[in-house]
Motif scaffolding. Structure first.
Motif, PDB file in Angstrom:
ATOM      1  N   GLN A   1     -22.052 -73.948 -76.212  1.00  0.00           N
ATOM      2  CA  GLN A   1     -21.136 -73.036 -75.514  1.00  0.00           C
ATOM      3  C   GLN A   1     -20.638 -73.622 -74.207  1.00  0.00           C
ATOM      4  OE1 GLN A   1     -23.742 -69.779 -75.239  1.00  0.00           O
ATOM      5  NE2 GLN A   1     -23.123 -68.861 -77.164  1.00  0.00           N
ATOM      6  N   SER A   2     -20.992 -72.919 -73.133  1.00  0.00           N
ATOM      7  CA  SER A   2     -20.384 -73.233 -71.840  1.00  0.00           C
ATOM      8  C   SER A   2     -20.882 -74.534 -71.223  1.00  0.00           C
ATOM      9  CB  SER A   2     -20.651 -72.081 -70.885  1.00  0.00           C
ATOM     10  OG  SER A   2     -22.029 -71.878 -70.799  1.00  0.00           O
ATOM     11  N   SER A   3     -22.044 -75.020 -71.685  1.00  0.00           N
ATOM     12  CA  SER A   3     -22.619 -76.167 -70.974  1.00  0.00           C
ATOM     13  C   SER A   3     -22.105 -77.500 -71.496  1.00  0.00           C
ATOM     14  CB  SER A   3     -24.130 -76.156 -71.101  1.00  0.00           C
ATOM     15  OG  SER A   3     -24.599 -74.856 -71.182  1.00  0.00           O
TER      16      SER A   3
ATOM     17  N   LEU B   1     -19.343 -79.223 -71.659  1.00  0.00           N
ATOM     18  CA  LEU B   1     -18.535 -80.097 -70.816  1.00  0.00           C
ATOM     19  C   LEU B   1     -19.383 -80.739 -69.722  1.00  0.00           C
ATOM     20  CD1 LEU B   1     -15.621 -80.931 -70.782  1.00  0.00           C
ATOM     21  CD2 LEU B   1     -15.169 -79.146 -69.110  1.00  0.00           C
ATOM     22  N   LEU B   2     -20.266 -79.933 -69.148  1.00  0.00           N
ATOM     23  CA  LEU B   2     -21.130 -80.445 -68.087  1.00  0.00           C
ATOM     24  C   LEU B   2     -22.048 -81.530 -68.637  1.00  0.00           C
ATOM     25  CD1 LEU B   2     -22.368 -79.853 -65.116  1.00  0.00           C
ATOM     26  CD2 LEU B   2     -24.179 -78.801 -66.432  1.00  0.00           C
TER      27      LEU B   2
ATOM     28  N   LEU C   1     -15.461 -76.383 -60.278  1.00  0.00           N
ATOM     29  CA  LEU C   1     -16.656 -76.767 -59.518  1.00  0.00           C
ATOM     30  C   LEU C   1     -17.168 -78.130 -59.955  1.00  0.00           C
ATOM     31  CD1 LEU C   1     -19.180 -75.834 -57.745  1.00  0.00           C
ATOM     32  CD2 LEU C   1     -20.095 -74.932 -59.852  1.00  0.00           C
ATOM     33  N   GLN C   2     -17.082 -78.423 -61.258  1.00  0.00           N
ATOM     34  CA  GLN C   2     -17.629 -79.682 -61.760  1.00  0.00           C
ATOM     35  C   GLN C   2     -16.646 -80.833 -61.623  1.00  0.00           C
ATOM     36  OE1 GLN C   2     -18.690 -78.651 -65.697  1.00  0.00           O
ATOM     37  NE2 GLN C   2     -20.234 -77.211 -65.005  1.00  0.00           N
TER      38      GLN C   2
ATOM     39  N   ALA D   1     -24.327 -73.490 -66.954  1.00  0.00           N
ATOM     40  CA  ALA D   1     -23.741 -74.768 -66.528  1.00  0.00           C
ATOM     41  C   ALA D   1     -23.614 -74.796 -65.013  1.00  0.00           C
ATOM     42  CB  ALA D   1     -22.382 -74.969 -67.170  1.00  0.00           C
ATOM     43  N   ALA D   2     -23.131 -73.700 -64.450  1.00  0.00           N
ATOM     44  CA  ALA D   2     -23.019 -73.632 -62.997  1.00  0.00           C
ATOM     45  C   ALA D   2     -24.401 -73.761 -62.367  1.00  0.00           C
ATOM     46  CB  ALA D   2     -22.355 -72.334 -62.585  1.00  0.00           C
TER      47      ALA D   2
ATOM     48  N   GLN E   1     -18.653 -85.497 -60.532  1.00  0.00           N
ATOM     49  CA  GLN E   1     -18.968 -84.072 -60.552  1.00  0.00           C
ATOM     50  C   GLN E   1     -18.787 -83.436 -59.184  1.00  0.00           C
ATOM     51  OE1 GLN E   1     -21.643 -82.359 -62.983  1.00  0.00           O
ATOM     52  NE2 GLN E   1     -21.239 -83.814 -64.582  1.00  0.00           N
TER      53      GLN E   1
ATOM     54  N   HIS F   1     -20.908 -85.153 -69.288  1.00  0.00           N
ATOM     55  CA  HIS F   1     -20.579 -86.054 -68.184  1.00  0.00           C
ATOM     56  C   HIS F   1     -21.637 -86.032 -67.097  1.00  0.00           C
ATOM     57  CE1 HIS F   1     -16.718 -86.470 -70.080  1.00  0.00           C
ATOM     58  NE2 HIS F   1     -16.718 -85.164 -70.219  1.00  0.00           N
ATOM     59  N   LEU F   2     -22.886 -85.933 -67.518  1.00  0.00           N
ATOM     60  CA  LEU F   2     -23.952 -85.837 -66.520  1.00  0.00           C
ATOM     61  C   LEU F   2     -24.125 -87.125 -65.732  1.00  0.00           C
ATOM     62  CD1 LEU F   2     -26.829 -83.825 -68.145  1.00  0.00           C
ATOM     63  CD2 LEU F   2     -25.651 -83.336 -66.023  1.00  0.00           C
TER      64      LEU F   2
ATOM     65  N   GLY G   1     -14.286 -71.634 -71.627  1.00  0.00           N
ATOM     66  CA  GLY G   1     -15.292 -72.316 -72.436  1.00  0.00           C
ATOM     67  C   GLY G   1     -16.426 -72.867 -71.611  1.00  0.00           C
ATOM     68  N   SER G   2     -16.272 -72.823 -70.303  1.00  0.00           N
ATOM     69  CA  SER G   2     -17.363 -73.252 -69.444  1.00  0.00           C
ATOM     70  C   SER G   2     -17.792 -72.009 -68.673  1.00  0.00           C
ATOM     71  CB  SER G   2     -16.875 -74.345 -68.503  1.00  0.00           C
ATOM     72  OG  SER G   2     -17.840 -74.560 -67.507  1.00  0.00           O
ATOM     73  N   ASP G   3     -18.815 -72.121 -67.855  1.00  0.00           N
ATOM     74  CA  ASP G   3     -19.117 -70.953 -67.044  1.00  0.00           C
ATOM     75  C   ASP G   3     -19.209 -71.298 -65.579  1.00  0.00           C
ATOM     76  OD1 ASP G   3     -21.577 -72.099 -66.586  1.00  0.00           O
ATOM     77  OD2 ASP G   3     -22.531 -71.034 -68.224  1.00  0.00           O
ATOM     78  N   SER G   4     -18.801 -72.540 -65.216  1.00  0.00           N
ATOM     79  CA  SER G   4     -18.855 -72.882 -63.802  1.00  0.00           C
ATOM     80  C   SER G   4     -17.508 -72.559 -63.170  1.00  0.00           C
ATOM     81  CB  SER G   4     -19.214 -74.347 -63.631  1.00  0.00           C
ATOM     82  OG  SER G   4     -18.374 -75.114 -64.420  1.00  0.00           O
TER      83      SER G   4
END
Lengths: 701, 350
Positions: free
Chosen positions: A539-541, A543-544, B179-180, A506-507, B204, A547-548, B158-161
């Motif tokens: 998983q981690s992505s 949330l990202l 970060l987001q 995600a980062a 973002q 809301h793209l 639960g995120s990785d950012s």
């Protein structure tokens, strides 16, 4: 202007061979430049010796890092670097404001320049003060003490030079009579006699002090007549004729003041009268009884031997603070040539030096070239003698602006300023902590009038080690302020790659989107999809992806990811019709990568089954007939592909048998059945509704 | 003039990344001691300073610190928790400032790390007096308790950012910013790694600091990349209450004044220290008797939503960033990448 290639060459790695032919069996060393200002040196491999390994070297590293050490980066001088930046910037701002627009007269910058020069000088003095206060805490024998004492001397000398430059180049007065300014300059830098005076006056009987007369001589040599008179009055015989006479002479000495309404010639006339009177009294034997007073009168008559005897053994001049020739020069000028003009100063100075028999130091040479009015030589001298460019850069800048009106030096000074400021900026940029200051200086060393950042700026920003997100954001901000879009992207890309290597997808996508790097975004998006294939979760992505927004359009795969995530939320909300439409569109538009089709087909399954369950409601067809055909085609091509792969290579087939793909192969048959059922129902429903509309059309007709 | 505000600027040989006042013994005593942590130097230091009623701050003592200091917070009157870019969290104790007694009392080494095991910078630290909450670029929220070696609790967000900001809202609620640009509220008594509330801004853009109103915990200010201060009413988390821009570059810290919460101080990459003031609204609502007296916070006044806030730039240290600010009483201290430490005395506040 050097080309980009040359600049890059300047700061990128270079390789050198240091050969040494004297020793047998020795192949010399290799050296490689690292960063802007350091060098890594290591021995060349020798055929007779085994390859060096950690054990063979007993843990001692054979790579030596060399970097120039400058006092500028020591604890105390860093203040100088940071404070000077502010002054330098505001000076550039002023110069820019004062640049004449069309039709306007150029504004006079002199007072601003004098102010800035004094700011630089006060910085140097503050630095000397803080050094001195720390010196008191140290053992006088330690190396640290010696080093700091040396620094103190150096800073003092820099200030001395800056003071002289200010008088000669920046604050030049009309008529170029400069003695009064010189007097101030010398008084400020050779304060020993006034300190001595305060000490002696505090005594019970000052005249008995063994330095009483010497101090009076020195005060007179600096033109401090009233101080000298004050001291004389402490003498028990101060009411005798000789004392009254000398006091009168001291009181009457004329001093030249600009704007006092007295012309140059008139002043000289008065001064000559005064000296003639002094000489008359000396010749008349008024001071014969007092050898001290006689010497005082001789000094004032300009007797060079008497002056020399005072300045050579002056208390403050004995420790070699820039040599004693400067006070000697002042005293000689005061009592022989008070109307000295700038162009005669140099001759007088050389004479003073020969009289004092001092060996010329580098600083003396700098002072002399300043007295000669040779700005270029001063700059060159600074560059050659000091181990860093702090003074060089600021002095050149000051001179450049001060002499802007003089055409003949202007061109070469401008070029020199640019190169020295740039070198200074590079010197700072090579420092691990002062790189930001270096970048700020680089902003001002481009050609005047060009607003773009220097090409070096981007090269340096690219090379700042990114240790954390916070530092990356700072570099990005600096690049954005200077419109260096490519540097911003580069930093984002590096951060993205780094996150991807850590598996932080995600980062990685966030940074990749920032970098506007479509291929990398797609690559990372594919990685997310592969992860989904094995685990069945985002998983981690998640949330990202939720809301793209419009950023998802950067790459097709990212668009697909975003849309697929949207399908999930539609499905979870129970919006099955829309979910199904979206899913089929994703397949038919070829937005979905083919390896992901099995997952999409598996996702269709519950949609098909749910419509089967609700048979009583005929109108609820989630997947239309046309869409069912698409799905069937899709299913066939996936199965075909699997079979082809299977026959070609057993190994890859095993690889495919993981996670969701395995689930797909197991439920393929079920899927076919459901599709067939759905197709049948859809055709019936659609045709019936079609016929209903057709019927209604007929009846209407 | 004793009442005029003044700024002193002193150079301190290192780039300071965080400054915090030591909590004073009583609310009425003048702030005196503060702590600072440096970054990006060859040897980073944590320093304790005394700030008299005038003149430059005096260095009392210093201690070397491994890695860049990214954030400092006091967990008690004499212990400060320091977040480091090497992923560790250190507790420094200095009880009595007349003696040189600054010492490392505990270190949670390698507290933040990526899955590969390499260190992840710890970005922010907060405390409610007994627990310490930290976040890092590994996107984990750690709850540490002084005295224990192992983390009290680890929440995988639960995120990785990277998570950039953390603050305590109540004793059991922690708010983080990432970060987001997501703000997430965690109930630390609840099991599981699911946030109670997720608040999202559309762009973002990263959030660097979150600060909570000292008396009305539903008012939260977040600051970040856009150079704006975003105010959230936690009773309505679908969208921010308002977002007002005053910086021309990303904001690094935003802090409510502890005793006069009508004032917020922010500093940012543009080198500015901005004072945000809404005391005007509270005075007016008190006079008019509207808005239920002092019950409604002035930050949620309708005119604030329209951007009616007095902002004053107290320092402009540009072009280099102003990294940190802390205010206690009427004295503010701020630090910049220009190796300068600013002390502002007699700030005008009502």
């Amino acid at each position: 202007m050097p080309s980009m290639m040359e600049l890059e060459e300047m700061i990128s790695s270079r390789f050198y061979v240091i050969s040494n032919n004297n020793a047998e069996n020795y192949r010399g060393h290799y050296a490689q430049s690292v960063g802007v200002h350091s060098l890594a040196v290591y021995p060349a491999l020798q055929p007779s010796m085994p390859t060096p390994s950690a054990e063979a070297n007993k843990g001692v590293s054979i790579i030596q890092h060399l970097s120039p050490k400058s006092w500028l980066f020591s604890r105390h001088s860093r203040q100088l670097v940071n404070e000077a930046m502010g002054t330098f910037r505001s000076l550039q701002g002023m110069v820019e404001d004062a640049t004449p627009r069309e039709g306007d007269d150029p504004l006079d910058l002199t007072s601003a320049l004098i102010n800035k020069s004094r700011e630089y000088r006060s910085m140097l003095q503050a630095c000397v003060c803080s050094l001195n206060s720390d010196l008191d805490k140290l053992e006088p024998d330690s190396d640290e003490y010696q080093e700091m004492a040396g620094q103190c001397q150096l800073l003092y000398k820099m200030e001395l030079l800056l003071g002289l430059v200010e008088i000669i180049f920046v604050d030049s007065r009309p008529g170029s009579l400069i003695l009064s300014q010189l007097v101030c300059w010398v008084r400020l830098h050779y304060p020993a006699c006034t300190e001595q005076m305060v000490k002696i006056m505090a005594e019970e009987d000052p005249s008995q002090h063994n330095l009483y007369w010497q101090t009076i001589y020195e005060l007179v040599c600096q033109g401090r007549m009233s101080d000298a008179r004050q001291m004389l009055q402490q003498h028990p015989y101060c009411h005798t004729d000789a004392f009254v006479a000398i006091e009168e002479i001291l009181r009457k000495m004329p001093t030249y003041q600009l704007y006092s309404g007295v012309s140059d010639g008139e002043f000289m006339l008065r001064w000559q009268h005064w000296q003639a009177e002094c000489e008359n009294r000396l010749q008349g034997g008024e001071f014969a009884a007092w050898s001290h007073l006689k010497k005082l009168a001789e000094i004032m008559c300009g007797n060079s031997a008497s002056i020399l005897s005072v300045t050579m053994c002056g208390e403050g001049n004995r420790n070699d603070r820039g040599g004693c020739w400067v006070p000697h020069l002042l005293a000689t000028l005061l009592f022989t040539q008070p109307n000295v003009k700038l162009h005669r100063l140099h001759d007088a100075a050389t004479r003073a030096i020969t009289e004092c028999c001092v060996k010329l130091s580098a600083l003396d040479a700098l002072l002399l070239s300043a007295m000669q009015g040779d700005a270029l030589q001063v700059v060159r001298g600074c560059q050659q003698t000091l181990d860093n460019l702090w003074l060089g850069a600021h002095l050149t800048d000051l001179l450049h602006h001060a002499l802007a009106s003089q055409r003949h030096t202007q061109l070469s000074l401008a070029a020199m300023r640019e190169s020295i400021v740039q070198d200074y900026a590079l010197e700072l940029a090579g420092h691990p902590s002062l790189w930001q200051v270096g970048i700020v200086y680089l902003d001002y060393c481009g050609t005047e009038g060009v607003k773009d950042a220097s090409p070096l700026t981007s090269l340096l920003l690219e090379r700042v080690p990114l240790t954390s997100d916070a530092k990356a954001h700072k570099v990005i901000n600096m690049a954005e302020q200077r419109n260096l879009e490519h540097v911003v992207r580069g930093v984002c890309r590096v951060m993205g790659r780094r996150a991807a290597n850590e598996g932080r997808l995600a980062a990685a996508i966030w940074w990749a989107v920032r970098a506007k790097d479509a291929p990398f975004t797609s690559h990372t998006a594919h990685q997310v999809l592969h992860r989904y294939l094995t685990s069945g979760e985002f998983q981690s992505s998640a949330l990202l992806l939720d809301h793209l927004g419009p950023t998802m359009l950067l790459s097709e795969t990212l668009t697909f990811l975003g849309k697929y995530r949207e399908f999930h939320s539609l499905y979870n909300r129970g919006d099955r019709k829309q979910a199904a439409d979206l899913l089929v569109t994703l397949i038919s538009s070829k937005l979905a990568p083919q390896y992901f089709w099995p997952v999409l087909l598996l996702d269709v399954l519950p949609l098909l089954q749910s419509s089967e369950d609700s048979q009583d409601k005929d109108d609820e067809i989630v997947v239309t007939a046309a869409h069912t055909y698409e799905l069937m085609y899709c299913l066939n091509s996936v199965v075909d592909k699997f079979q082809r792969d299977n026959s070609r290579d057993r190994g890859s087939a095993v690889a495919m048998e993981c996670g969701l793909v395995r689930a797909f192969t197991q439920r393929e048959h079920e899927l076919r059945t459901c599709l067939a059922h759905n197709l049948a129902r859809a055709i019936v429903t659609e045709s019936s509704s079609h016929s209903v509309t057709a019927m209604s059309g007929i009846s209407a007709a | 003039m004793p009442n005029s505000s003044s700024i002193t600027k002193s150079y301190v040989y290192s780039k300071i990344n965080s400054v915090r006042w030591k909590p004073s013994a009583s609310t009425f005593s003048k702030p005196e001691i503060f702590i600072s942590g440096s970054w990006d130097n060859e040897d980073n230091k944590v320093c304790v300073w005394r700030c008299a009623s005038e003149g430059d701050p005096q260095l009392l003592q210093e201690i070397s610190h491994a890695g860049d200091v990214s954030d400092i917070t006091y967990i008690s009157r004499d212990t400060a928790a320091v977040a480091s870019s090497n992923g560790s969290v250190s507790l420094y104790k200095h009880a009595d400032d007349t003696n040189k007694n600054l010492s490392l009392s505990q270190c949670f080494k390698h507290a933040h790390h990526f899955q590969s095991g390499s260190q992840a910078p710890c970005t922010s630290v907060a405390s409610d007096g007994c627990l310490i909450a930290t976040v890092g670029e590994d996107a984990r929220l750690l709850l540490l308790s002084p005295g224990q070696h192992e983390p009290h609790r680890i929440i995988d967000s639960g995120s990785d950012s990277s998570e950039y900001a953390v603050t305590f809202i109540k004793t059991n609620e922690v708010l983080t910013g990432s970060l987001q640009g997501h703000l997430r509220l965690w109930d630390i008594r609840k099991a599981g790694n699911i946030p109670t509330v997720t608040m999202i801004t559309t762009d973002q853009e990263w959030i660097r600091d979150v600060s909570c109103h000292p008396s009305q915990q539903h008012v939260v200010a977040a600051a970040g990349e856009a150079g704006a201060l975003t105010l959230w009413d936690m009773r309505n988390t679908t969208q921010p209450f308002t977002s007002i821009s005053a910086h021309s570059a990303p904001v690094l810290e935003a802090r409510f004044h502890r005793n006069s919460p009508d004032h917020i101080f922010t500093c940012g990459l543009d080198g500015q220290l901005v004072h945000w003031d809404v005391s005007y609204h509270s005075a007016r609502s008190l006079l008019e008797g509207t808005g239920g007296g002092g019950l409604v916070t002035s930050w949620l006044h309708p005119s604030v939503a329209r951007g009616d806030v007095t902002t004053t730039a107290l320092i402009n240290a540009g072009p280099l960033p102003l990294n940190s600010v802390d205010v206690q009483g009427d004295v503010a201290v701020a630090a910049s990448d220009n190796e300068a430490l600013f002390v502002l005395r007699n700030l005008v506040m009502c």
